[in-house]
Design a protein around this motif. Structure first.
Motif, mmCIF file in Angstrom:
data_model
loop_
_atom_site.group_PDB
_atom_site.id
_atom_site.type_symbol
_atom_site.label_atom_id
_atom_site.label_comp_id
_atom_site.label_asym_id
_atom_site.label_seq_id
_atom_site.Cartn_x
_atom_site.Cartn_y
_atom_site.Cartn_z
ATOM 1 N N ALA A 1 2.193 7.115 3.130
ATOM 2 C CA ALA A 1 3.314 6.734 3.963
ATOM 3 C C ALA A 1 3.532 5.000 3.601
ATOM 4 N N VAL A 2 2.600 4.305 4.509
ATOM 5 C CA VAL A 2 3.028 3.132 4.770
ATOM 6 C C VAL A 2 2.634 2.480 3.506
ATOM 7 N N VAL A 3 2.098 2.440 2.655
ATOM 8 C CA VAL A 3 2.241 1.890 0.985
ATOM 9 C C VAL A 3 3.976 2.011 1.063
ATOM 10 N N GLU A 4 3.599 3.582 0.245
ATOM 11 C CA GLU A 4 5.670 3.607 0.594
ATOM 12 C C GLU A 4 6.663 3.064 0.915
ATOM 13 N N CYS A 5 6.175 3.442 2.070
ATOM 14 C CA CYS A 5 7.680 2.796 2.884
ATOM 15 C C CYS A 5 7.768 1.266 3.035
ATOM 16 N N GLY A 6 6.151 0.515 2.531
ATOM 17 C CA GLY A 6 6.024 -0.693 2.967
ATOM 18 C C GLY A 6 5.965 -0.868 4.143
ATOM 19 N N GLY A 7 5.925 -0.705 4.960
ATOM 20 C CA GLY A 7 5.008 -1.274 6.278
ATOM 21 C C GLY A 7 5.360 -0.312 7.066
ATOM 22 N N LEU B 1 -14.787 3.604 5.335
ATOM 23 C CA LEU B 1 -14.713 3.660 3.950
ATOM 24 C C LEU B 1 -15.313 2.197 3.747
ATOM 25 N N HIS B 2 -15.238 1.670 4.690
ATOM 26 C CA HIS B 2 -16.130 0.336 5.213
ATOM 27 C C HIS B 2 -15.346 -0.813 4.077
ATOM 28 N N VAL B 3 -14.173 -0.631 3.825
ATOM 29 C CA VAL B 3 -13.563 -1.677 3.110
ATOM 30 C C VAL B 3 -11.916 -1.858 3.281
ATOM 31 N N GLN B 4 -11.360 -3.320 2.968
ATOM 32 C CA GLN B 4 -9.410 -3.836 4.102
ATOM 33 C C GLN B 4 -8.699 -2.864 2.815
ATOM 34 N N LEU B 5 -7.953 -2.203 3.112
ATOM 35 C CA LEU B 5 -6.869 -1.144 2.006
ATOM 36 C C LEU B 5 -6.157 -2.323 2.107
ATOM 37 N N LEU B 6 -5.351 -2.295 3.599
ATOM 38 C CA LEU B 6 -4.124 -3.227 3.269
ATOM 39 C C LEU B 6 -4.294 -4.791 4.288
#
Length: 307
Positions: A11-17, A43-48
């Motif tokens: 949802a965050v990716v789709e909405c842009g924020g 996941l031990h990673v930064q996704l955004l």
């Protein structure tokens, strides 16, 4: 990893924020931010990351997003299919169709489908089948219909040939070259590239080179088939078009085929589908109707499918 975390991330990716995603999901911003942050920790990673325009996917985020989107799509389909086994006629089918499918196959296939599933939702994306393979791989599309690509497909995608479509040189009625009988007479004309690049190896170049002629230069390139036919009808440009399209196009009264003696290539038209995932009941029904109408079209034209 929880399903709600995947839902929140998508949802965050789709909405842009975060703010817009929180409004969409009906949750607070802190709740949504914590959900995505917990997913990154797990996941031990930064996704955004952040940019002046909102959130952006990191390299790891792009990789995770592709898989997460496919997983979410499959879960939606699983839910719909479970409901369908209980007698529900609802559901969704999403597919892409190239020009020949939209004009010559879709009207009858869709009418048959609607009689079987009047409550189902149908999403149609107009586009050349082989260009939609990424959306087919991630599950956004149930299938893609169009002409066979010259490129080799990977193991995840299979192509089912349904019919061959002959091609013709197409022009507006009354075109100055309408009485031409050979490609040589057309070599100096302006050409419209409809959904093709006129790059080395394309159908137009092969057609001219096989006749010992220098290929034409594309003056206008138009991905939209409707726009291409309209431009063709009101100019002196020429293009290579499938006869099934030319004979059924809404602009057919304005267009004509220039009948030349040189042999012209035919194209194989069919369906791209995922090899590893069966379609839902609703999608399978649409596949059957598209297949039946396509094969009838091929038989009527005397062209059996060619692998």
């Amino acid at each position: 990893m929880r399903l709600t975390q995947i839902r929140d991330f998508l949802a965050v990716v789709e909405c842009g924020g975060v703010r817009a995603a929180a409004r969409k999901l009906g949750v607070s911003q802190p709740t949504l931010s914590n959900s995505v942050r917990e997913l990154e920790v797990e996941l031990h990673v930064q996704l955004l990351g952040r940019s002046p325009r909102g959130v952006v996917l990191t390299r790891a985020g792009r990789a995770f997003h592709a898989r997460a989107q496919a997983a979410a799509t499959e879960l939606r389909k699983a839910s719909e299919e479970a409901a369908q086994t209980g007698g529900s006629e609802a559901g969704t089918v999403t597919f892409s169709m190239g020009p020949v499918g939209v004009i010559a196959v879709l009207p009858e296939a869709l009418a048959r489908f609607r009689r079987q599933f009047p409550r189902a939702r149908v999403n149609i994306v107009e586009g050349h089948g082989h260009l939609m393979l990424a959306d087919l791989r991630n599950g956004t599309l149930d299938f893609a219909f169009g002409q066979k690509s010259a490129n080799t497909l990977d193991a995840a995608i299979r192509f089912r040939p349904l019919f061959r479509s002959e091609q013709a040189v197409c022009a507006r009625k009354g075109h100055p070259l309408s009485r031409a009988h050979s490609l040589a007479e057309l070599a100096g004309a302006d050409w419209l590239a409809n959904g093709i690049s006129f790059a080395p190896g394309d159908a137009v170049e092969k057609m001219f080179r096989s006749a010992g002629l220098e290929p034409p230069q594309a003056i206008v390139r138009c991905v939209s088939h409707t726009s291409a036919l309209s431009l063709l009808a009101h100019s002196d440009m020429l293009t290579l078009a499938q006869r099934h399209i030319l004979n059924r196009s809404p602009t057919r009264e304005l267009l004509q085929a220039i009948e030349i003696a040189d042999p012209l290539p035919s194209v194989t038209v069919g369906m791209y589908m995922r090899a590893d995932t069966p379609p839902t009941r609703v999608a399978a029904a649409m596949v059957r109707h598209v297949t039946a109408v396509s094969r009838a079209l091929g038989r009527a034209a005397g062209h059996a499918p060619r692998p």
